[in-house]
Design an enzyme around this catalytic site. Structure first.
Site, PDB file in Angstrom:
ATOM      1  N   ALA A  89       8.926  36.226   6.751  1.00 38.85           N
ATOM      2  CA  ALA A  89       9.052  36.810   8.031  1.00 38.85           C
ATOM      3  C   ALA A  89       9.556  38.024   7.604  1.00 38.85           C
ATOM      4  CB  ALA A  89      10.318  36.028   8.705  1.00 38.85           C
ATOM      5  N   SER A  90       9.383  38.802   6.367  1.00 37.76           N
ATOM      6  CA  SER A  90      10.065  40.208   6.132  1.00 37.76           C
ATOM      7  C   SER A  90       9.132  41.253   6.654  1.00 37.76           C
ATOM      8  CB  SER A  90       9.864  40.202   4.492  1.00 37.76           C
ATOM      9  OG  SER A  90       8.950  40.000   3.861  1.00 37.76           O
TER      10      SER A  90
ATOM     11  N   VAL B 293      16.483  34.135   0.825  1.00 36.19           N
ATOM     12  CA  VAL B 293      15.323  34.468  -0.071  1.00 36.19           C
ATOM     13  C   VAL B 293      14.798  33.103  -0.850  1.00 36.19           C
ATOM     14  CG1 VAL B 293      14.602  35.686  -1.926  1.00 36.19           C
ATOM     15  CG2 VAL B 293      15.880  36.625  -0.356  1.00 36.19           C
TER      16      VAL B 293
ATOM     17  N   SER C 143      -5.436  30.272  10.307  1.00 32.78           N
ATOM     18  CA  SER C 143      -6.248  31.293  10.481  1.00 32.78           C
ATOM     19  C   SER C 143      -7.584  31.001  11.068  1.00 32.78           C
ATOM     20  CB  SER C 143      -6.575  32.186   9.199  1.00 32.78           C
ATOM     21  OG  SER C 143      -7.706  33.278   9.449  1.00 32.78           O
TER      22      SER C 143
ATOM     23  N   TYR D 162      -8.709  31.328   0.066  1.00 34.84           N
ATOM     24  CA  TYR D 162      -7.655  31.581   1.319  1.00 34.84           C
ATOM     25  C   TYR D 162      -8.204  30.813   2.350  1.00 34.84           C
ATOM     26  CZ  TYR D 162      -5.422  34.100   4.980  1.00 34.84           C
ATOM     27  OH  TYR D 162      -4.817  34.416   6.474  1.00 34.84           O
TER      28      TYR D 162
ATOM     29  N   LYS E 215      -6.198  27.734   4.105  1.00 32.50           N
ATOM     30  CA  LYS E 215      -5.766  27.580   5.662  1.00 32.50           C
ATOM     31  C   LYS E 215      -6.392  26.325   6.417  1.00 32.50           C
ATOM     32  CE  LYS E 215      -3.204  30.939   5.743  1.00 32.50           C
ATOM     33  NZ  LYS E 215      -1.910  30.757   6.466  1.00 32.50           N
TER      34      LYS E 215
HETATM   35  N1  LIG Z   1      -2.902  39.550   9.536  1.00 36.78           N
HETATM   36  C1  LIG Z   1      -3.905  38.886  10.097  1.00 36.78           C
HETATM   37  O1  LIG Z   1      -4.962  39.437  10.768  1.00 36.78           O
HETATM   38  C2  LIG Z   1      -3.992  37.179  10.097  1.00 36.78           C
HETATM   39  C3  LIG Z   1      -4.920  36.495  10.735  1.00 36.78           C
HETATM   40  C4  LIG Z   1      -5.022  35.180  10.469  1.00 36.78           C
HETATM   41  C5  LIG Z   1      -4.161  34.652  10.173  1.00 36.78           C
HETATM   42  N2  LIG Z   1      -2.988  34.995   9.729  1.00 36.78           N
HETATM   43  C6  LIG Z   1      -1.988  34.463   9.138  1.00 36.78           C
HETATM   44  O2  LIG Z   1      -0.674  34.823   9.630  1.00 36.78           O
HETATM   45  C7  LIG Z   1       0.242  34.619   8.575  1.00 36.78           C
HETATM   46  C8  LIG Z   1       1.160  36.085   8.427  1.00 36.78           C
HETATM   47  O3  LIG Z   1       0.254  36.882   8.308  1.00 36.78           O
HETATM   48  P1  LIG Z   1       0.507  38.769   7.901  1.00 36.78           P
HETATM   49  O4  LIG Z   1      -0.590  39.339   7.741  1.00 36.78           O
HETATM   50  O5  LIG Z   1       1.536  38.965   8.663  1.00 36.78           O
HETATM   51  O6  LIG Z   1       1.059  38.448   6.237  1.00 36.78           O
HETATM   52  P2  LIG Z   1       1.450  39.336   5.174  1.00 36.78           P
HETATM   53  O7  LIG Z   1       1.775  40.561   5.981  1.00 36.78           O
HETATM   54  O8  LIG Z   1       0.923  39.325   4.293  1.00 36.78           O
HETATM   55  O9  LIG Z   1       3.057  38.762   5.032  1.00 36.78           O
HETATM   56  C9  LIG Z   1       3.237  37.485   4.320  1.00 36.78           C
HETATM   57  C10 LIG Z   1       4.616  37.248   4.147  1.00 36.78           C
HETATM   58  O10 LIG Z   1       4.954  35.999   3.343  1.00 36.78           O
HETATM   59  C11 LIG Z   1       6.124  36.375   2.297  1.00 36.78           C
HETATM   60  N3  LIG Z   1       5.641  35.643   1.175  1.00 36.78           N
HETATM   61  C12 LIG Z   1       4.750  35.827   0.080  1.00 36.78           C
HETATM   62  N4  LIG Z   1       5.064  34.980  -0.811  1.00 36.78           N
HETATM   63  C13 LIG Z   1       6.004  34.369  -0.411  1.00 36.78           C
HETATM   64  C14 LIG Z   1       6.392  33.112  -1.121  1.00 36.78           C
HETATM   65  N5  LIG Z   1       6.116  32.581  -2.332  1.00 36.78           N
HETATM   66  N6  LIG Z   1       7.593  32.406  -0.414  1.00 36.78           N
HETATM   67  C15 LIG Z   1       8.156  33.003   0.663  1.00 36.78           C
HETATM   68  N7  LIG Z   1       7.728  33.914   1.331  1.00 36.78           N
HETATM   69  C16 LIG Z   1       6.427  34.526   0.781  1.00 36.78           C
HETATM   70  C17 LIG Z   1       5.988  37.966   2.218  1.00 36.78           C
HETATM   71  O11 LIG Z   1       7.040  38.440   1.911  1.00 36.78           O
HETATM   72  P3  LIG Z   1       7.601  38.594   0.290  1.00 36.78           P
HETATM   73  O12 LIG Z   1       6.415  38.696  -0.439  1.00 36.78           O
HETATM   74  O13 LIG Z   1       8.409  39.605   0.005  1.00 36.78           O
HETATM   75  O14 LIG Z   1       8.082  37.233  -0.076  1.00 36.78           O
HETATM   76  C18 LIG Z   1       5.458  38.321   3.872  1.00 36.78           C
HETATM   77  O15 LIG Z   1       7.018  38.278   4.413  1.00 36.78           O
HETATM   78  C19 LIG Z   1      -0.182  34.274   7.468  1.00 36.78           C
HETATM   79  O16 LIG Z   1      -0.181  32.944   7.532  1.00 36.78           O
HETATM   80  C20 LIG Z   1      -1.394  34.635   7.464  1.00 36.78           C
HETATM   81  O17 LIG Z   1      -2.609  33.643   6.673  1.00 36.78           O
HETATM   82  C21 LIG Z   1      -2.922  36.813   9.591  1.00 36.78           C
END
Ligand SMILES: NC(=O)c1ccc[n+]([C@@H]2O[C@H](COP(=O)([O-])OP(=O)(O)OC[C@H]3O[C@@H](n4cnc5c(N)ncnc54)[C@H](OP(=O)(O)O)[C@@H]3O)[C@@H](O)[C@H]2O)c1
Length: 246
Positions: free
Chosen positions: A13-14, A61, A139, A153, A157
């Site tokens: 959630a960062s 964290v 996704s 990926y 999902k």
């Molecule tokens: N963006 C899109 O278009 C899209 C589309 C379909 C589905 N989604 C899904 O929606 C969700 C959020 O997507 P987003 O685009 O917001 O993702 P993002 O920007 O890549 O953010 C991912 C988050 O996960 C954290 N993370 C990574 N490795 C981790 C670990 N080992 N333990 C705990 N936290 C971890 C990251 O923070 P740190 O690295 O600092 O830990 C970051 O807060 C994902 O599940 C993604 O598959 C996104």
């Protein structure tokens, strides 16, 4: 404030969608745990935003793929009423030197094993709570054929839908629900940085409604999945008509 008295853990959630889910649940009255693994300062900024808006939030964290760390997180934070499995490794950040096997393992570890481990720890303590719920963030890619570089990926999902069904079935006797929210393209800050305006327009043209989602539209589906106590084992498609689920 429908989530008053409830504690919600949002993994990853960062930034991005997770950040907006955390803010939205807090605005609904939940006490929110903002989780991340690698960027505590960014997670703290999200918690600070929530607190400044009058909500309740703290940062935890924890690498969700680390079983001992996940167990410790739940031991410290329980009772947790809502778990949103949102953390993922960004599929566009594969290092060129990584082997296919190493990449596949990393993606599975964070995206799928992480959700599994959090759900397992959540489940044990949720048996004692009334009306708890898991939301897995999948996704549209779970249902579409992957390009070569996106195979891990997409598979990770798709696996989340199996988790949802299992926890919905096993949780029902305890009034524990589990649902999947399945976004299409979402205009997060990272995506806005990665795509040129031309690339963003080309991607948007593939979507029936002609635009990507805002993270708030995904968060609204999470709120629905948490609030409606008769919805379990289900998938909420939020993709602007990019894909029509059966
Ligand atoms: N963006 C899109 O278009 C899209 C589309 C379909 C589905 N989604 C899904 O929606 C969700 C959020 O997507 P987003 O685009 O917001 O993702 P993002 O920007 O890549 O953010 C991912 C988050 O996960 C954290 N993370 C990574 N490795 C981790 C670990 N080992 N333990 C705990 N936290 C971890 C990251 O923070 P740190 O690295 O600092 O830990 C970051 O807060 C994902 O599940 C993604 O598959 C996104």
């Amino acid at each position: 404030m429908s989530f008053e008295g409830k504690k919600a853990l949002v993994t990853g959630a960062s930034q991005g969608i997770g950040r907006v889910i955390a803010k939205t649940l807090a605005a609904e009255g939940a006490e929110v745990i903002v989780n991340c693994a690698h960027s505590p300062a960014k997670a703290q900024a999200v918690a600070d935003e929530i607190i400044a808006a009058g909500g309740k939030a703290s940062v935890y964290v924890c690498d969700v793929s680390d079983e001992a760390a996940v167990k410790q997180m739940f031991a410290k934070l329980s009772p947790i009423h809502y778990l949103v499995n949102n953390a993922r490794v960004d599929p566009y950040f594969r290092k060129p030197e990584m082997s296919n096997g190493d990449w596949f393992s990393l993606v599975m570890d964070i995206n799928l094993k992480g959700a599994y481990l959090c759900s397992m720890s959540f489940f044990e303590q949720a048996k004692l709570l009334a009306g708890s719920c898991i939301v897995n963030i999948s996704s549209v890619r779970a249902f579409t054929p992957a390009e070569m570089h996106m195979i891990a990926y997409n598979v990770s999902k798709l696996g989340m839908h199996g988790l949802t069904r299992a926890f919905a079935a096993n949780g029902a006797p305890y009034q524990i629900r589990a649902n999947t929210v399945c976004p299409g393209m979402v205009m997060t800050e990272n995506l806005a940085k990665r795509l040129t305006p031309e690339q963003a327009a080309a991607e948007a043209s593939k979507i029936a409604l002609g635009r990507p989602a805002e993270s708030e539209e995904i968060a609204a589906a999470v709120v629905y999945a948490l609030k409606n106590e008769y919805v379990t084992g289900d998938t909420l498609q939020v993709n602007g008509g990019m894909y029509y689920a059966p």
